[in-house]
Write an enzyme that holds these catalytic residues in place. Structure first.
Site, PDB file in Angstrom:
ATOM      1  N   SER A   5       0.808  -1.222   0.000  1.00  0.00           N
ATOM      2  CA  SER A   5       0.000   0.000   0.000  1.00  0.00           C
ATOM      3  C   SER A   5       0.837   1.266   0.000  1.00  0.00           C
ATOM      4  O   SER A   5       0.341   2.333  -0.340  1.00  0.00           O
ATOM      5  CB  SER A   5      -0.924   0.015   1.215  1.00  0.00           C
ATOM      6  OG  SER A   5      -0.134   0.128   2.396  1.00  0.00           O
ATOM      7  N   GLN A  41      10.636   4.604   7.192  1.00  0.00           N
ATOM      8  CA  GLN A  41      10.963   4.192   5.818  1.00  0.00           C
ATOM      9  C   GLN A  41      12.476   4.093   5.648  1.00  0.00           C
ATOM     10  O   GLN A  41      12.989   3.154   5.047  1.00  0.00           O
ATOM     11  CB  GLN A  41      10.403   5.192   4.786  1.00  0.00           C
ATOM     12  CG  GLN A  41       8.912   5.479   4.867  1.00  0.00           C
ATOM     13  CD  GLN A  41       8.032   4.262   4.661  1.00  0.00           C
ATOM     14  OE1 GLN A  41       8.424   3.288   4.015  1.00  0.00           O
ATOM     15  NE2 GLN A  41       6.832   4.298   5.243  1.00  0.00           N
ATOM     16  N   TYR A  57       2.131   9.230   7.671  1.00  0.00           N
ATOM     17  CA  TYR A  57       1.379   7.970   7.845  1.00  0.00           C
ATOM     18  C   TYR A  57       1.877   6.830   6.964  1.00  0.00           C
ATOM     19  O   TYR A  57       2.720   7.011   6.097  1.00  0.00           O
ATOM     20  CB  TYR A  57      -0.131   8.176   7.744  1.00  0.00           C
ATOM     21  CG  TYR A  57      -0.757   8.677   6.448  1.00  0.00           C
ATOM     22  CD1 TYR A  57      -0.090   8.757   5.239  1.00  0.00           C
ATOM     23  CD2 TYR A  57      -2.104   9.075   6.464  1.00  0.00           C
ATOM     24  CE1 TYR A  57      -0.708   9.210   4.097  1.00  0.00           C
ATOM     25  CE2 TYR A  57      -2.737   9.528   5.319  1.00  0.00           C
ATOM     26  CZ  TYR A  57      -2.030   9.597   4.143  1.00  0.00           C
ATOM     27  OH  TYR A  57      -2.664  10.050   3.011  1.00  0.00           O
ATOM     28  N   GLU A  58       1.354   5.657   7.284  1.00  0.00           N
ATOM     29  CA  GLU A  58       1.796   4.383   6.693  1.00  0.00           C
ATOM     30  C   GLU A  58       3.291   4.198   6.880  1.00  0.00           C
ATOM     31  O   GLU A  58       4.000   3.675   6.011  1.00  0.00           O
ATOM     32  CB  GLU A  58       1.387   4.306   5.222  1.00  0.00           C
ATOM     33  CG  GLU A  58      -0.098   4.032   5.146  1.00  0.00           C
ATOM     34  CD  GLU A  58      -0.584   3.542   3.806  1.00  0.00           C
ATOM     35  OE1 GLU A  58       0.130   2.769   3.140  1.00  0.00           O
ATOM     36  OE2 GLU A  58      -1.696   3.954   3.445  1.00  0.00           O
ATOM     37  N   GLY A  59       3.720   4.617   8.022  1.00  0.00           N
ATOM     38  CA  GLY A  59       5.145   4.524   8.337  1.00  0.00           C
ATOM     39  C   GLY A  59       5.789   5.875   8.107  1.00  0.00           C
ATOM     40  O   GLY A  59       5.844   6.328   6.968  1.00  0.00           O
TER      41      GLY A  59
END
Lengths: 261, 398, 383
Positions: free
Chosen positions: C241, C369, C362-364
């Site tokens: 994602s 990352q 968000y999402e890490g």
């Protein structure tokens, strides 16, 4: 229910402007689009097809590139697209256009309702729809802003007038022209776009539809354009002079009188 | 011989014709213009553009299939639309114009009046210039139906053979007249802004806008009769009424077939729109910060009413809560392109100009001589709007 | 730059672009200001067949992959990164089912998600478990045929609006990274409630809420994958994602850049268009180069994933990291090109900048990352 929608491909210059330096057209944006009023006709046709589990066919008269307009119609959800294209049609006025389109519609086969947009934004005449109705000898009502009811043999509609609206009923088959108050046209969907890309657009010549070439094109058009010109615009900026307010106003009114009645 | 062709020797490849062609039918190939005959609609805009070199020849007038016996047609007719027993005001404007045309053609001016118990209105038509009024007074014609109105007019035209028929471009006119024209196998030009007579050929010259008004086209109907045209409200001028004018009222009986209907009118609902649609208004009067307070929008409304226009506003006035957002003209409001835009007490900030600078005529009224609006205004008055506007309203009333 | 897209991919872009211009643009400012969830736009996106791009045909989807999803998200985000999120975040909540779900679960949930009839969300983050997802405290205790969930998830995109939630909860704390399980929880299940809608800096048309589980009974059929496989589900979901977030960031950057270019040609100062000043030209050049580089990295990553590659954690993290950092830089500079006007809410630039920020978080977070990328680099080197 079999529905036919007559559409026209027009130059995509909804904002056709004149370049004041050269007095020529400034064209921006896509080259050709479906006439905006026809979008409402297509939407209404597709809605009726969905409601009655019927079929909607789009038909147009134009040069070979008008096929694009039909593919766009398919991408919205129309079932079939028919193009009538022939050198013989070039230069047609609304009489000749409605004659040719009605010949094509006769060939398409039995229909319950023909829907047209109110007018084309390049010619603005609103004459082709009624013309088709006369050639096919079917009843017609213009300026429809709502289809109140539709049964297999009758239709009840709301016609928009300057001072309100009328509710009329007529038997089918019939023809209506629609105004933009009737609906909000949908967007193209990906699946329909893909189907449109692969679809075969039927193209008919004047001979295919049995149109007498004498009644087509320039020859079959009672009207002729003798001149097309750019209206003169005055590029002036004038501060109106005067000793008193009254004087200035008198001068101003002189200048704007022709525009104000 | 092709109906339109490029004279190769005269063409310099300047591409003015390419730019002028509405259906984009011309391309320059190896420095010469080439016309795609499949796209060409013979409008002649290219010829106009190539005035300098005259490298494009168009044979527009070719023999037509549909023909009428032209010498048999005389008279200029005006369709006298009536709604609920009252004659539409556009009819008087058409009578004014029709009179001029009839004069040039040395023929009579007629009017066609259809309705129920309508005969008494015929006198008004004579007052405003009609020499003959053809009246069809029948209960079947009380309500407007395309079938009966078109067929009745066709029957009258076939009998009396007028050379010109003018109709108001109203919802009624634009609905049934196209039917009548097709039934009569003759030409119709819609929304004409100019009418004249080609005296040499005794033809009606019909001028109308195309492409949203950015191009004008002059059209003729050379071989069929009648020559039919519709004209919008407020385009022509009614002539002054002449109380001493005499005219003939001719009562006509129409065949039952023509009065047969395929449509039924179930109901008529009146809806008067409170506000004129800003985007479509021909005249707009706008007010801005210079008004000072919300109550002062009253003079803007007064002026708007006097000129028959819509009320607009700059963003400043909307933000101040003096008028609703639906009136806002500008970058974040509506973009308008009226024939006449009167900006009162508006300084002319870029955001406002973006919404109205393509108006045909811009009039600015502002106290500040350095206001930017004066740079785009066609006519400007430096002055106090509270002084100027009342005087302006008065002057317009005259 | 020509990315040699297929006809179908071009059609996806056209369809999304058309929708964005005609339907999203007129409402983006209002929905942002008033925090309105764009249900009407969701319906249009669904009607345009853009919801199920990455879902296989057998479940009613388009049958494309991450690339097709990213093309649509990018195009919609060019006009509004907040409104596009309702569709993009659904993908996040759908991936667990798509990647690890049983046939029954796929048949049950995917069709409605593909048609756009329902939206999805992913419930992982908690107040005390952000980057440190392992510290999560939401528990799932098995009781017969049910699991009882207790706990609170925080900052869940589409929370409250979505019907389908992929939620990660601890089934056995003692087993550490093998102690979490993924569940499908449906809106309306008893014990499942929502907190208030968060008031955010950007992406304000997107709804962000707490998910509150109080003895929420979830049938055991709703376990996604294996019990104890929660982190595997999570980690693989995020790998798939993250390009979606990258696409959102890329769209925001590209949209802002387009506006800046257009404005620079129209705005005149010192009797010239400001686009004739080298200062502006250099800014535009830098922005355009970064956006193109971001795009190239994203597209390459998406193609890699769709080709069936087994290992793309590094690439996935790279494109998310790069696209989001580019978005922040580009929106800041694009606003600068507008000068004072850029700061005013009347113009869309400040919204682009506010919307861009979240993509770095968000999402890490981009720090996570970087951790991921470094880890992968070192791992590869050690082989």
């Amino acid at each position: 229910m079999n529905i036919i929608v007559s559409i026209k491909q027009v130059p995509g210059t909804t904002e056709v402007r004149i370049d004041p330096r050269t007095n020529t057209l400034i064209r921006e944006g896509v080259e050709s689009i479906i006439n905006p009023f026809d979008m409402y006709a297509l939407e209404e046709g597709i809605r009726l097809k969905e409601k009655t589990n019927g079929k909607v066919t789009a038909v147009t008269m134009g040069p070979p590139q008008a096929e694009q307009a039909l593919r766009q119609a398919l991408a919205l959800g129309v079932d079939d697209g028919i193009l009538i294209s022939d050198r013989a049609f070039a230069g047609s006025d609304t009489w000749a256009t409605s004659y040719a389109l009605s010949a094509a519609i006769k060939k398409i086969g039995p229909y319950d309702l023909i829907i047209c947009g109110k007018q084309a934004m390049d010619g603005d005449t609103a004459q082709v729809g009624p013309g088709i109705a006369v050639h096919l000898d079917i009843p017609y009502v213009a300026w429809i802003r709502k289809i109140e009811e539709i049964k297999h043999d009758r239709i009840k509609v709301e016609r928009l007038m300057e001072d309100g609206y009328d509710i009329l009923e007529m038997s089918l088959p019939a023809l209506i022209t629609v105004v933009k108050e009737i609906n909000t046209p949908r967007m193209e969907s990906l699946k329909n776009k893909m189907r449109a890309k692969k679809a075969v657009i039927t193209t008919w010549s004047a001979a295919d539809i049995g149109a007498n070439p004498d009644y087509c094109g320039l020859k079959g058009s009672p009207t002729t354009v003798v001149r097309t010109f750019v209206p003169k615009r005055e590029g002036k900026h004038e501060i109106i002079q005067g000793a008193t307010t009254a004087e200035k106003v008198v001068r101003l009114v002189e200048k704007i009188r022709p525009v104000v009645r | 011989m092709d109906r339109i062709r490029i004279v190769s020797d005269k063409c310099v490849g300047c591409s003015l014709c390419v730019k002028a062609c509405p259906p984009s039918a011309i391309k320059i190939v190896e420095k010469k213009a080439v016309i795609d005959l499949a796209k060409c609609n013979f409008c002649g805009a290219c010829c106009e553009a190539c005035k300098k070199y005259q490298a494009i020849i168009i044979e527009k007038e070719i023999e037509k299939t549909l023909k009428s016996d032209i010498p048999a047609y005389h008279g200029v007719w005006v369709f006298a639309e009536q709604r609920r027993g009252k004659i539409a005001s556009v009819v008087f404007e058409l009578l004014g114009e029709g009179k001029k045309l009839a004069g040039k053609l040395n023929t009579y001016l007629g009017a066609v009046l259809l309705g129920d118990k309508i005969e008494s209105e015929a006198g008004k038509l004579i007052l405003y210039g009609a020499d003959r009024v053809f009246v069809v007074d029948d209960p079947a014609l009380k309500d407007f139906h395309d079938d009966s109105y078109a067929r009745t007019l066709v029957e009258l035209v076939n009998e009396h053979k007028p050379e010109i028929v003018l109709t108001g471009a109203t919802s009624v006119g634009r609905s049934f007249i196209p039917k009548a024209a097709v039934m009569l196998k003759t030409g119709l030009t819609a929304d004409c802004t100019g009418l004249d007579i080609d005296m040499e050929r005794k033809l009606l010259l019909q001028t109308r806008p195309a492409f949203g008004g950015n191009l004008m086209a002059t059209i003729i109907c050379p071989e069929t009769r009648p020559q039919m045209a519709t004209v919008r409200h407020k385009v022509m001028k009614a002539s002054a009424p002449q109380p001493e004018k005499k005219g003939e009222v001719i009562k006509k009986i129409i065949s039952g077939d023509s009065l047969k209907l395929r449509t039924q009118l179930l109901k008529t609902v009146e809806e008067i729109e409170a506000t004129v649609n800003l985007a479509e208004a021909d005249i707009i009067v706008s007010g801005g910060r210079g008004l000072g307070k919300p109550e002062n929008f009253a003079i803007i409304r007064d002026l708007a009413q006097q000129v028959g226009g819509a009320v607009g506003s700059s963003r400043a006035a909307v933000d101040a809560g003096w008028i609703s957002y639906s009136h806002q003209v500008g970058q974040t409001g509506k973009t308008v392109c009226p024939k006449l835009y009167i900006a009162c007490g508006i300084s002319g900030a870029i955001q406002h100009l973006a919404g109205m600078q393509s108006s045909e005529i811009i009039v600015a009224i502002n106290k500040d001589p350095d206001a930017p609006i004066f740079q785009v205004a066609t006519y400007g008055i430096v002055g106090d709007l509270f002084e100027v506007i009342p005087v302006l309203i008065d002057q317009l009333k005259k | 730059m020509d990315y040699f897209l297929t006809e179908e991919q071009k059609m996806i872009i056209e369809t999304a672009k058309n929708l964005a211009e005609k339907r999203i643009k007129p409402v983006r400012q209002k929905y942002d200001e008033e925090e309105i969830f764009p249900w009407d736009i969701v319906k249009e996106i669904a009607a345009a067949d853009l919801c199920g791009l990455y879902i296989p045909r057998e479940y009613g989807g388009f049958g494309g992959g991450v690339f097709e999803l990213c093309l649509a998200v990018e195009e919609l985000s060019k006009v509004c990164g907040g409104i596009s999120l309702s569709m993009a975040a659904t993908a996040l909540g759908t991936f667990p089912i798509l990647l690890f779900g049983s046939e029954e679960q796929k048949k049950k949930y995917l069709p409605d998600l593909a048609s756009g009839k329902k939206l999805a969300a992913f419930g992982l983050t908690e107040a005390n478990a952000g980057s440190d997802a392992g510290a999560m405290q939401t528990t799932a205790k098995q009781e017969g045929d049910y699991f009882i969930l207790n706990g609170t998830k925080q900052w869940i995109t589409n929370g409250g609006e979505a019907e389908v939630y992929s939620v990660i909860a601890m089934t056995d704390k003692s087993r550490g990274s093998r102690g979490a399980t993924a569940f499908i929880v449906e809106k309306g299940m008893p014990g499942f409630d929502f907190g208030k809608k968060e008031n955010k800096m950007g992406i304000r048309a997107s709804a962000t809420r707490e998910l509150v589980f109080r003895d929420c009974r979830v049938p055991k059929e709703n376990v996604i994958g294996k019990i104890g496989g929660g982190f595997i589900v999570t980690v693989n979901t995020l790998y798939n994602s993250r390009p979606g977030v990258a696409a959102q960031a890329l769209g925001i950057a590209a949209g802002a850049l387009d506006e800046a270019i257009r404005y620079s040609r129209v705005r005149r100062q010192f009797d010239q268009a400001i686009s004739s000043f080298q200062a502006i030209q250099h800014m535009l050049a830098d922005m355009a180069t970064e956006v193109e580089a971001a795009r190239a990295l994203l597209y390459a990553t998406a193609k890699t994933i769709d080709s069936g590659a087994k290992d793309f954690a590094k690439e996935s993290a790279m494109c998310k990291l790069f696209c989001s950092d580019v978005a922040m830089r580009v929106t800041t500079n694009a606003l600068q090109v507008f000068g004072g006007y850029g700061y005013m809410k009347e113009y869309p630039m400040e919204k682009y900048m506010r919307d861009a920020k979240i993509t770095q978080i968000y999402e890490g977070t981009n720090q996570i990352q970087r951790n991921e990328i470094a880890l992968q680099l070192i791992r590869s080197a050690a082989k």
